[in-house]
Write a protein that holds these residues in place. Structure first.
Motif, PDB file in Angstrom:
ATOM      1  N   LEU A   1       0.796  -1.115   0.038  1.00 31.69           N
ATOM      2  CA  LEU A   1      -0.049  -0.016   0.079  1.00 31.69           C
ATOM      3  C   LEU A   1       0.785   1.166   0.001  1.00 31.69           C
ATOM      4  O   LEU A   1       1.473   1.879   1.156  1.00 31.69           O
ATOM      5  N   ARG A   2       1.220   1.587  -1.309  1.00 31.29           N
ATOM      6  CA  ARG A   2       2.072   2.812  -1.191  1.00 31.29           C
ATOM      7  C   ARG A   2       1.462   4.157  -1.076  1.00 31.29           C
ATOM      8  O   ARG A   2       1.326   4.908  -1.989  1.00 31.29           O
ATOM      9  N   VAL A   3       1.019   4.248   0.190  1.00 32.85           N
ATOM     10  CA  VAL A   3       0.427   5.643   0.877  1.00 32.85           C
ATOM     11  C   VAL A   3       1.000   6.069   1.886  1.00 32.85           C
ATOM     12  O   VAL A   3       1.285   5.213   2.877  1.00 32.85           O
ATOM     13  N   ALA A   4       1.315   7.331   1.839  1.00 32.67           N
ATOM     14  CA  ALA A   4       1.709   8.160   2.896  1.00 32.67           C
ATOM     15  C   ALA A   4       0.989   9.550   2.902  1.00 32.67           C
ATOM     16  O   ALA A   4       0.834  10.002   1.793  1.00 32.67           O
ATOM     17  N   VAL A   5       0.596  10.133   4.108  1.00 35.93           N
ATOM     18  CA  VAL A   5       0.081  11.419   4.215  1.00 35.93           C
ATOM     19  C   VAL A   5       1.014  12.201   4.666  1.00 35.93           C
ATOM     20  O   VAL A   5       1.593  12.112   6.038  1.00 35.93           O
ATOM     21  N   CYS A   6       1.222  13.590   3.974  1.00 35.38           N
ATOM     22  CA  CYS A   6       2.369  14.287   4.595  1.00 35.38           C
ATOM     23  C   CYS A   6       1.762  15.599   4.832  1.00 35.38           C
ATOM     24  O   CYS A   6       0.693  15.975   4.272  1.00 35.38           O
ATOM     25  N   THR A   7       1.984  16.191   6.152  1.00 29.54           N
ATOM     26  CA  THR A   7       1.292  17.561   6.439  1.00 29.54           C
ATOM     27  C   THR A   7       2.611  18.104   6.692  1.00 29.54           C
ATOM     28  O   THR A   7       3.648  17.919   7.132  1.00 29.54           O
ATOM     29  N   GLY A   8       2.478  19.766   6.492  1.00 36.28           N
ATOM     30  CA  GLY A   8       3.542  20.694   6.605  1.00 36.28           C
ATOM     31  C   GLY A   8       3.084  22.110   6.623  1.00 36.28           C
ATOM     32  O   GLY A   8       1.583  22.266   6.294  1.00 36.28           O
ATOM     33  N   ASP A   9       4.088  22.858   6.380  1.00 34.15           N
ATOM     34  CA  ASP A   9       3.811  24.324   6.264  1.00 34.15           C
ATOM     35  C   ASP A   9       3.077  24.665   4.760  1.00 34.15           C
ATOM     36  O   ASP A   9       3.407  23.712   4.153  1.00 34.15           O
ATOM     37  N   ALA A  10       2.301  25.677   4.704  1.00 32.84           N
ATOM     38  CA  ALA A  10       1.472  25.626   3.428  1.00 32.84           C
ATOM     39  C   ALA A  10       2.347  26.018   2.120  1.00 32.84           C
ATOM     40  O   ALA A  10       2.129  25.347   1.213  1.00 32.84           O
ATOM     41  N   ASP A  11       3.605  26.672   2.405  1.00 34.67           N
ATOM     42  CA  ASP A  11       4.535  26.867   1.122  1.00 34.67           C
ATOM     43  C   ASP A  11       5.029  25.541   0.675  1.00 34.67           C
ATOM     44  O   ASP A  11       5.216  25.126  -0.449  1.00 34.67           O
ATOM     45  N   THR A  12       5.653  24.768   1.981  1.00 36.48           N
ATOM     46  CA  THR A  12       6.255  23.323   1.237  1.00 36.48           C
ATOM     47  C   THR A  12       5.318  22.572   0.854  1.00 36.48           C
ATOM     48  O   THR A  12       5.475  21.938  -0.150  1.00 36.48           O
ATOM     49  N   ILE A  13       4.353  22.317   1.326  1.00 37.42           N
ATOM     50  CA  ILE A  13       3.004  21.371   0.712  1.00 37.42           C
ATOM     51  C   ILE A  13       2.824  21.931  -0.515  1.00 37.42           C
ATOM     52  O   ILE A  13       2.367  21.045  -1.564  1.00 37.42           O
ATOM     53  N   SER A  14       2.631  23.059  -0.819  1.00 35.05           N
ATOM     54  CA  SER A  14       2.163  23.749  -2.101  1.00 35.05           C
ATOM     55  C   SER A  14       3.111  23.398  -2.966  1.00 35.05           C
ATOM     56  O   SER A  14       2.886  22.806  -4.232  1.00 35.05           O
ATOM     57  N   ARG A  15       4.331  23.244  -2.843  1.00 34.75           N
ATOM     58  CA  ARG A  15       5.640  22.863  -3.843  1.00 34.75           C
ATOM     59  C   ARG A  15       5.338  21.550  -4.002  1.00 34.75           C
ATOM     60  O   ARG A  15       5.691  20.991  -5.007  1.00 34.75           O
ATOM     61  N   VAL A  16       5.235  20.845  -2.980  1.00 39.04           N
ATOM     62  CA  VAL A  16       5.052  19.130  -2.953  1.00 39.04           C
ATOM     63  C   VAL A  16       3.967  18.840  -4.060  1.00 39.04           C
ATOM     64  O   VAL A  16       4.253  18.162  -5.072  1.00 39.04           O
ATOM     65  N   LEU A  17       2.806  19.463  -3.755  1.00 36.49           N
ATOM     66  CA  LEU A  17       1.710  19.241  -4.642  1.00 36.49           C
ATOM     67  C   LEU A  17       1.997  19.584  -6.083  1.00 36.49           C
ATOM     68  O   LEU A  17       1.583  18.876  -7.186  1.00 36.49           O
ATOM     69  N   GLY A  18       2.684  20.928  -6.381  1.00 39.95           N
ATOM     70  CA  GLY A  18       2.776  21.435  -7.506  1.00 39.95           C
ATOM     71  C   GLY A  18       3.644  20.536  -8.512  1.00 39.95           C
ATOM     72  O   GLY A  18       3.529  20.212  -9.517  1.00 39.95           O
ATOM     73  N   ARG A  19       4.960  19.830  -7.824  1.00 36.70           N
ATOM     74  CA  ARG A  19       5.673  19.129  -8.658  1.00 36.70           C
ATOM     75  C   ARG A  19       5.127  17.792  -8.749  1.00 36.70           C
ATOM     76  O   ARG A  19       5.272  17.239  -9.978  1.00 36.70           O
ATOM     77  N   GLN A  20       4.237  17.304  -7.902  1.00 37.20           N
ATOM     78  CA  GLN A  20       3.644  16.076  -8.029  1.00 37.20           C
ATOM     79  C   GLN A  20       2.840  16.018  -9.277  1.00 37.20           C
ATOM     80  O   GLN A  20       2.466  15.020 -10.061  1.00 37.20           O
ATOM     81  N   ARG A  21       1.872  17.104  -9.521  1.00 33.16           N
ATOM     82  CA  ARG A  21       1.096  17.284 -10.601  1.00 33.16           C
ATOM     83  C   ARG A  21       1.824  17.188 -11.902  1.00 33.16           C
ATOM     84  O   ARG A  21       1.246  16.718 -12.897  1.00 33.16           O
ATOM     85  N   LEU A  22       3.132  17.411 -11.840  1.00 37.27           N
ATOM     86  CA  LEU A  22       3.915  17.298 -13.149  1.00 37.27           C
ATOM     87  C   LEU A  22       4.640  16.080 -13.295  1.00 37.27           C
ATOM     88  O   LEU A  22       5.138  15.812 -14.368  1.00 37.27           O
ATOM     89  N   ASP A  23       4.587  14.966 -12.297  1.00 37.22           N
ATOM     90  CA  ASP A  23       5.299  13.998 -12.600  1.00 37.22           C
ATOM     91  C   ASP A  23       4.134  12.632 -12.280  1.00 37.22           C
ATOM     92  O   ASP A  23       3.390  12.411 -13.360  1.00 37.22           O
ATOM     93  N   ALA A  24       4.033  12.357 -11.205  1.00 37.81           N
ATOM     94  CA  ALA A  24       3.150  11.232 -10.804  1.00 37.81           C
ATOM     95  C   ALA A  24       1.451  11.593 -11.105  1.00 37.81           C
ATOM     96  O   ALA A  24       0.952  10.691 -11.471  1.00 37.81           O
TER      97      ALA A  24
END
Length: 438
Positions: free
Chosen positions: A296-319
Motif C-alpha cells: 500500500l504505497r500511501v503516505a500522508v504528508c502535512t506541513g507548512d503551506a508553502d512546502t506542501i504547495s511546492r510538493v503538490l505542484g511538482r507532483q502534478r507534473l510527474d506522478a
C-alpha cells in the motif's frame, strides 16, 4: 585509477551516462579517480566546460564526489550500487531475520478493503488528487497528536514524501543532518538528489541534541528525524528528548524539519511532534506501509503551506496523484485498524532479555528491529549465517557510527529468542565455528 576502462562521449550527457554505466557494471569501482577535466577533455576532443558539466551531472546524481585538489572520484557508495545490494543470501534451512518487513500474519486482509474501495466513483483527470475523507481522517489524527495545523498531501510511501519535501526546499549540494545509524534508503536517496548527508549519532531516545545543533551550525540546511520505530535501532523520541530537540530547532528556525513517522499504527509509544513553534518550514510524513501492508504505497504528508504547495505542484507534473483505489483502501483499513504493537513489543523484549542474559548490549525501544553493536559486523553476520541465522550487516545503515548488526524481530517467536541469543554469543566468542545448516 581507471585501469583499462576509457571514458567515451562527446556531449556532457553522453559522458555522464558512460561513467554511470561503468560504475553500475563494476568497471569503475568505488574510490576510482576520474581524470582531471582538461586531461579528459583533450582525450575526448571536447571543450573542458563539457567535461565540467558531465562531472556536475554525476555529482548531482550521487555517482561521484569532488574534493578540491584531490579531484573527482567515484563515491564510496554510489547511487548505482544501493545499500540493499549488500543483503546476505538466505540459504535453504536458514532463518531470515534481516529483511525489516512486518509480520504478514499481523497485517489486515486486503481483499474486503479493496473490494469496498473499488465501489467508489471513477476518478478522472481534473478531479481532486486526494480523497477528502482520507484527508479529514488524517487531519483529525494529526491534531490529536499535537501536530501544528498544516496543509496535506498524499504521497507514494514515506521515501517518496521525504524526497518530495527535500526537492521542494533544498538544492543539489545542500547538506542534510541524518540519524547515524539510520535508514539505508534515505542515506542512498540524498546523494541521488545531489545532497550530502551529515551523520548525527542516535541513542534509544533519538538523535542527540548536541550533535544536531553542531550539524546545523556547520551548514546542514535540513534535519530528518524518525519519531519512533527508528530503522535500524528502534529508537523512539521521549518527551524529554523531544523538548531538547525543539529547543535546538527554536534557535535555528531556518532549518527544514522532516519528521518520518513510518511506525504509526504498529508501535505503542506516543508521537512526539518537533515542529510546533520551532521552524518555518517543516513536514511530517506518516506512512501506512508497516502497519497495513508494504504494497500500500500511501503516505500522508502535512506541513507548512508553502512546502506542501511546492510538493503538490511538482507532483502534478510527474506522478499526478496516488491511486484513489489505494487511498480508499487505506481509509477502509483505518476504520478497523490492526493492533500489532503488543506482539512486536513481546518479540523485541524477549530477544533483548535473552541477549542481556549473555551480557550482550542491544537496542530496540520500539518497532520491528533490534540493533546489536559488534566489533566486526561482517564476521559476526557470517558466523551467524553458519549457525542458521541471516541478519543484516550494519554497513547498510551506517555513515560514521560503529559497526553493528540489525535483527528484525517481527516474525521471531519469543521461544526462538534464547537460541538466537546463544548463537550470537557463540559467534562473538568464536566466529569460525562450524555450520548448523544441512
Amino acid at each position: 585509477m581507471l585501469g583499462e576502462y576509457r571514458i567515451t562521449g562527446r556531449r556532457a550527457s553522453e559522458i555522464a551516462a558512460d561513467v554511470e554505466r561503468a560504475v553500475a557494471a563494476g568497471e569503475l569501482p568505488p574510490g576510482a579517480a576520474l581524470p582531471p577535466l582538461r586531461d579528459l577533455a583533450g582525450e575526448l576532443g571536447v571543450n573542458p566546460n563539457t567535461v565540467a558539466a558531465a562531472y556536475r551531472l554525476l555529482r548531482e546524481r550521487g555517482v561521484i564526489e569532488t574534493a578540491g585538489r584531490r579531484g573527482s572520484r567515484v563515491r564510496p557508495r554510489p547511487v548505482t550500487a544501493p545499500r540493499d545490494q549488500a543483503r546476505l543470501p538466505v540459504p535453504s534451512g536458514a532463518r531470515d531475520v534481516s529483511a525489516g518487513n512486518p509480520d504478514p500474519a499481523l497485517l489486515p486482509p486486503l481483499g474486503p478493503a479493496l473490494a469496498a474501495a473499488a465501489t467508489g466513483p471513477a476518478v478522472l483527470y481534473g478531479h481532486p488528487v486526494a480523497e477528502p475523507e482520507l484527508l479529514a481522517d488524517y487531519r483529525a489524527e494529526f491534531r490529536a497528536d499535537g501536530v501544528p495545523e498544516g496543509e496535506l498531501a498524499v504521497c507514494s510511501g514515506a521515501l517518496d514524501g521525504i524526497a518530495r519535501v527535500l526537492s521542494a526546499r533544498l538544492r543539489p549540494g545542500d547538506t542534510v543532518a541524518v540519524e547515524d545509524p539510520g535508514w539505508g534508503s534515505l542515506l542512498d536517496l540524498l546523494p541521488a538528489l545531489g545532497m550530502r548527508p551529515v551523520p548525527v549519532p542516535v541513542d534509544d531516545q533519538g538523535p542527540l541534541p548536541g550533535p544536531v545543533a553542531a550539524a546545523l551550525d556547520h551548514g546542514a540546511r535540513a534535519l530528518v528525524v524518525t519519531s519512533r520505530a527508528q530503522n535500524p535501532t528502534g529508537a523512539a523520541l521521549t518527551p524529554a528528548r523531544a523538548a531538547a530537540l525543539r529547543a535546538v530547532l527554536a534557535e535555528r528556525p531556518g532549518t527544514v524539519l522532516i519528521e518520518d513517522d513510518h511506525g504509526h499504527g504498529m508501535v505503542d509509544q506516543p508521537f512526539q511532534s518537533l515542529a510546533d513553534g520551532t521552524v518555518t518550514h517543516w513536514a511530517l510524513v506518516r506512512s501506512a506501509a508497516k502497519a497495513l501492508g508494504p504494497d500500500l504505497r500511501v503516505a500522508v504528508c502535512t506541513g507548512d503551506a508553502d512546502t506542501i504547495s511546492r510538493v503538490l505542484g511538482r507532483q502534478r507534473l510527474d506522478a499526478g496523484w496516488v491511486s484513489h483505489l489505494l487511498q480508499r483502501t487505506v481509509l477502509e483499513l483505518r476504520r478497523r485498524p490492526p493492533a500489532p504493537a503488543p506482539a512486536y513489543r513481546a518479540r523485541r523484549d524477549a530477544l533483548l532479555a535473552a541477549l542481556a542474559a549473555h551480557g550482550i548490549r542491544a537496542h530496540g525501544a520500539s518497532g520491528l528491529n533490534v540493533w546489536v553493536p559488534v566489533p566486526d559486523e561482517t564476521a559476526t553476520a557470517a558466523a551467524l549465517l553458519h549457525r542458521g541465522w541471516v541478519t543484516a550487516p550494519g554497513a547498510r545503515f551506517r555513515l560514521a557510527s560503529p559497526p553493528g548488526i540489525r535483527i528484525t524481530v517481527s516474525t521471531l517467536d519469543p521461544a526462538e529468542a534464547p537460541d538466537l541469543a546463544a548463537d550470537l554469543a557463540a559467534a562473538l566468542a568464536a566466529p569460525a565455528a562450524g555450520s548448523r545448516l544441512t
